[in-house]
Design a protein around this motif. Structure first.
Motif, PDB file in Angstrom:
ATOM      1  N   UNK A  46     -50.415  17.624  18.352  1.00 22.40           N
ATOM      2  CA  UNK A  46     -49.476  18.424  19.147  1.00 22.40           C
ATOM      3  C   UNK A  46     -49.820  18.351  20.633  1.00 22.40           C
ATOM      4  N   UNK A  47     -51.079  18.460  20.964  1.00 23.61           N
ATOM      5  CA  UNK A  47     -51.496  18.405  22.367  1.00 23.61           C
ATOM      6  C   UNK A  47     -51.165  17.052  23.005  1.00 23.61           C
ATOM      7  N   UNK A  48     -51.219  15.996  22.225  1.00 22.69           N
ATOM      8  CA  UNK A  48     -50.955  14.658  22.766  1.00 22.69           C
ATOM      9  C   UNK A  48     -49.482  14.424  23.065  1.00 22.69           C
ATOM     10  N   UNK A  49     -48.584  15.088  22.323  1.00 25.19           N
ATOM     11  CA  UNK A  49     -47.149  14.803  22.481  1.00 25.19           C
ATOM     12  C   UNK A  49     -46.317  16.070  22.690  1.00 25.19           C
ATOM     13  N   UNK A  56     -44.047  10.316  26.624  1.00 26.27           N
ATOM     14  CA  UNK A  56     -43.874   9.062  27.364  1.00 26.27           C
ATOM     15  C   UNK A  56     -45.232   8.447  27.675  1.00 26.27           C
ATOM     16  N   UNK A  57     -46.155   9.258  28.151  1.00 30.10           N
ATOM     17  CA  UNK A  57     -47.496   8.751  28.469  1.00 30.10           C
ATOM     18  C   UNK A  57     -48.180   8.199  27.226  1.00 30.10           C
ATOM     19  N   UNK A  58     -48.037   8.888  26.101  1.00 25.43           N
ATOM     20  CA  UNK A  58     -48.649   8.398  24.864  1.00 25.43           C
ATOM     21  C   UNK A  58     -48.076   7.040  24.485  1.00 25.43           C
ATOM     22  N   UNK A  59     -46.760   6.931  24.529  1.00 28.90           N
ATOM     23  CA  UNK A  59     -46.125   5.673  24.137  1.00 28.90           C
ATOM     24  C   UNK A  59     -46.468   4.541  25.097  1.00 28.90           C
ATOM     25  N   UNK A  61     -49.362   4.382  27.165  1.00 29.24           N
ATOM     26  CA  UNK A  61     -50.772   4.102  27.394  1.00 29.24           C
ATOM     27  C   UNK A  61     -51.691   4.254  26.189  1.00 29.24           C
ATOM     28  N   UNK A  62     -51.303   5.025  25.188  1.00 35.23           N
ATOM     29  CA  UNK A  62     -52.225   5.327  24.094  1.00 35.23           C
ATOM     30  C   UNK A  62     -51.912   4.625  22.787  1.00 35.23           C
ATOM     31  N   UNK A  63     -50.996   3.703  22.786  1.00 28.29           N
ATOM     32  CA  UNK A  63     -50.665   3.024  21.541  1.00 28.29           C
ATOM     33  C   UNK A  63     -51.244   1.620  21.545  1.00 28.29           C
ATOM     34  N   UNK A  64     -51.523   1.146  20.369  1.00 26.60           N
ATOM     35  CA  UNK A  64     -52.026  -0.210  20.219  1.00 26.60           C
ATOM     36  C   UNK A  64     -50.862  -1.188  20.372  1.00 26.60           C
ATOM     37  N   UNK A 106     -42.927  -6.108  25.086  1.00 27.59           N
ATOM     38  CA  UNK A 106     -42.844  -4.830  25.799  1.00 27.59           C
ATOM     39  C   UNK A 106     -42.520  -3.687  24.850  1.00 27.59           C
ATOM     40  N   UNK A 107     -42.268  -3.998  23.572  1.00 29.52           N
ATOM     41  CA  UNK A 107     -41.970  -2.968  22.590  1.00 29.52           C
ATOM     42  C   UNK A 107     -40.503  -2.626  22.489  1.00 29.52           C
TER      43      UNK A 107
END
Length: 109
Positions: A46-49, A56-59, A61-64, A106-107
């Motif tokens: 929950x804190x991450x998203x 947006x930041x998770x998608x 910078x934090x994804x493989x 680029x996904x």
């Protein structure tokens, strides 16, 4: 770390209210008194998203990055229906364009 979208059972483009509702429903099913580790995983997800900016930041910078084979398979599904009678045409048409490869890297779909 597991995908917070999967942990919360939400789509990456969910609205803030949807994320919060999913989190609240999840903690009702798994309160900290019953399973502290599972609750902690829910809380971290929950804190991450939690907000749109967080998602947006998770998608970004934090994804493989996707595996090369997944990119190739996805590109193959975007190929046009070539004439199967002519193998040369079929082979050329089944190759993804460089622009498609770049978009997939680029996904994008």
């Amino acid at each position: 770390m597991t995908d917070p979208f999967l942990t919360l059972g939400i789509e990456p483009d969910a609205e803030d209210a949807t994320v919060e509702a999913a989190y609240r429903a999840a903690i009702k099913r798994c309160p900290p008194e019953r399973d502290a580790a599972a609750f902690q995983a829910l809380r971290e997800a929950y804190e991450r998203v939690r907000t749109r900016d967080d998602r947006i930041a998770y998608r970004l910078f934090d994804t493989e990055p996707p595996a090369a084979i997944d990119i190739i398979r996805q590109a193959a599904t975007h190929g046009s229906n070539a004439d199967a009678a002519d193998p040369a045409v079929s082979q050329a048409a089944s190759r993804p364009t460089p622009a498609l490869f770049a978009a997939l890297l680029r996904g994008e779909d």
